[in-house]
Design a protein around this motif. Structure first.
Motif, PDB file in Angstrom:
ATOM      1  N   ALA A   1       0.825  -1.206   0.000  1.00 28.98           N
ATOM      2  CA  ALA A   1       0.000   0.000   0.000  1.00 28.98           C
ATOM      3  C   ALA A   1       0.859   1.255   0.000  1.00 28.98           C
ATOM      4  O   ALA A   1       0.573   2.223  -0.726  1.00 28.98           O
ATOM      5  CB  ALA A   1      -0.939  -0.012   1.206  1.00 28.98           C
ATOM      6  N   VAL A   2       1.918   1.262   0.814  1.00 35.19           N
ATOM      7  CA  VAL A   2       2.840   2.406   0.832  1.00 35.19           C
ATOM      8  C   VAL A   2       3.473   2.580  -0.548  1.00 35.19           C
ATOM      9  O   VAL A   2       3.534   3.685  -1.093  1.00 35.19           O
ATOM     10  CB  VAL A   2       3.926   2.222   1.911  1.00 35.19           C
ATOM     11  CG1 VAL A   2       5.004   3.300   1.786  1.00 35.19           C
ATOM     12  CG2 VAL A   2       3.304   2.256   3.305  1.00 35.19           C
TER      13      VAL A   2
ATOM     14  N   VAL B   1       0.991   3.988  -3.202  1.00 36.59           N
ATOM     15  CA  VAL B   1       0.777   5.433  -3.083  1.00 36.59           C
ATOM     16  C   VAL B   1       1.951   6.193  -3.695  1.00 36.59           C
ATOM     17  O   VAL B   1       1.767   7.112  -4.506  1.00 36.59           O
ATOM     18  CB  VAL B   1       0.573   5.838  -1.614  1.00 36.59           C
ATOM     19  CG1 VAL B   1       0.550   7.365  -1.475  1.00 36.59           C
ATOM     20  CG2 VAL B   1      -0.720   5.253  -1.061  1.00 36.59           C
TER      21      VAL B   1
ATOM     22  N   PHE C   1      -4.249   4.495  -0.849  1.00 33.85           N
ATOM     23  CA  PHE C   1      -3.807   3.506   0.132  1.00 33.85           C
ATOM     24  C   PHE C   1      -4.793   2.341   0.175  1.00 33.85           C
ATOM     25  O   PHE C   1      -4.399   1.183   0.273  1.00 33.85           O
ATOM     26  CB  PHE C   1      -3.664   4.147   1.512  1.00 33.85           C
ATOM     27  CG  PHE C   1      -2.845   3.335   2.478  1.00 33.85           C
ATOM     28  CD1 PHE C   1      -1.487   3.552   2.589  1.00 33.85           C
ATOM     29  CD2 PHE C   1      -3.425   2.353   3.271  1.00 33.85           C
ATOM     30  CE1 PHE C   1      -0.715   2.810   3.472  1.00 33.85           C
ATOM     31  CE2 PHE C   1      -2.676   1.609   4.144  1.00 33.85           C
ATOM     32  CZ  PHE C   1      -1.311   1.833   4.248  1.00 33.85           C
TER      33      PHE C   1
ATOM     34  N   VAL D   1      -2.762   6.663   8.603  1.00 36.55           N
ATOM     35  CA  VAL D   1      -1.641   6.952   7.702  1.00 36.55           C
ATOM     36  C   VAL D   1      -1.251   8.418   7.867  1.00 36.55           C
ATOM     37  O   VAL D   1      -2.112   9.304   7.796  1.00 36.55           O
ATOM     38  CB  VAL D   1      -2.026   6.687   6.230  1.00 36.55           C
ATOM     39  CG1 VAL D   1      -0.856   7.000   5.296  1.00 36.55           C
ATOM     40  CG2 VAL D   1      -2.496   5.248   6.055  1.00 36.55           C
TER      41      VAL D   1
ATOM     42  N   ILE E   1       4.806   8.842   2.602  1.00 36.06           N
ATOM     43  CA  ILE E   1       4.216   8.298   3.829  1.00 36.06           C
ATOM     44  C   ILE E   1       5.331   8.014   4.825  1.00 36.06           C
ATOM     45  O   ILE E   1       6.304   7.333   4.501  1.00 36.06           O
ATOM     46  CB  ILE E   1       3.429   7.010   3.529  1.00 36.06           C
ATOM     47  CG1 ILE E   1       2.192   7.338   2.687  1.00 36.06           C
ATOM     48  CG2 ILE E   1       3.018   6.301   4.832  1.00 36.06           C
ATOM     49  CD1 ILE E   1       1.430   6.120   2.213  1.00 36.06           C
TER      50      ILE E   1
ATOM     51  N   VAL F   1       2.517   4.432   9.467  1.00 37.91           N
ATOM     52  CA  VAL F   1       1.257   3.688   9.352  1.00 37.91           C
ATOM     53  C   VAL F   1       0.993   3.014  10.695  1.00 37.91           C
ATOM     54  O   VAL F   1       1.897   2.396  11.272  1.00 37.91           O
ATOM     55  CB  VAL F   1       1.314   2.621   8.235  1.00 37.91           C
ATOM     56  CG1 VAL F   1      -0.012   1.868   8.167  1.00 37.91           C
ATOM     57  CG2 VAL F   1       1.640   3.252   6.884  1.00 37.91           C
TER      58      VAL F   1
END
Length: 217
Positions: free
Chosen positions: A29-30, A33, A69, A126, A148, A151
């Motif tokens: 997910a990081v 993004v 995300f 986040v 980011i 999290v």
């Protein structure tokens, strides 16, 4: 070069995760993004424009990050989650064994995430910064590149929100309070971009190398 989530800043111990999430999903997910923003920025700058971080208001930028995300979580755990409808709670619907519905909240720098309503239940929190072309974060001069830095994963209840409904203000808001932040485990923290002082940074670094819990304040 793709800006992947660095392994040394990611907790892999499954005890820190819940709701069907794991370190591989968070890492994807990081990365998703970062990669998406880099692709968009590349097209914009090629045509003589500014990066998206300079074109979109911060509140809207945070919303975009949350949506991306969510897409990254779905991509990182095939069959485990699906997206809820636009503007519907929660953001993620658990579809796989052991997976729960999860809400995603996003905030800039060291701010606490907020929304318009109290939304108890499983959460992913986040937090991001805007770095410069040199890859560094400066509190004095924000850059335009989304990164980011933290999290968190945890379950929140009603008491974890502070509600404000001041007339003439921005309307009703529900801010996750300090107790709510403490209820969520930090599972990813990029020390190169953490908007914290040297004392807190030293604690983060020590906990990382020691394999223990991050400080959650």
């Amino acid at each position: 070069m793709p800006r992947r989530a660095k392994a040394e800043y990611l907790l892999t111990d499954p005890n820190f995760y819940a709701f069907g999430l794991n370190s591989e999903i968070v890492a994807e997910a990081v990365h998703y993004v970062h990669r998406t923003f880099d692709d968009i920025d590349s097209k914009l700058t090629e045509n003589g424009g500014d990066r998206i971080g300079g074109l979109v208001e911060l509140a809207n930028l945070s919303a975009i990050i949350g949506n991306l995300f969510r897409a990254g979580v779905i991509k990182g755990g095939p069959g485990k989650f699906k997206a809820n409808g636009p503007h519907k709670y929660p953001d993620l619907l658990g579809t796989g064994p052991g997976c729960e519905d999860v809400e995603i909240k996003v905030a800039l720098e060291g701010n606490k995430p907020k929304g318009h309503l109290i939304k108890p239940g499983p959460h992913i929190l986040v937090r991001y910064v805007l770095i410069g072309d040199d890859g560094r974060f400066s509190k004095e001069a924000r850059g335009l590149i989304v990164k980011i830095w933290e999290v968190r994963v945890g379950r929140l209840d009603d008491a974890h929100f502070n509600v404000s409904n001041t007339a003439g203000d921005s309307g009703k808001t529900a801010v996750i309070n300090a107790a709510g932040m403490e209820a969520c485990h930090v599972v990813y923290c990029d020390l190169t971009a953490a908007p914290v002082g040297e004392k807190a940074l030293a604690i983060f670094r020590g906990r990382l190398t020691g394999g223990g819990l991050f400080p959650r304040t």
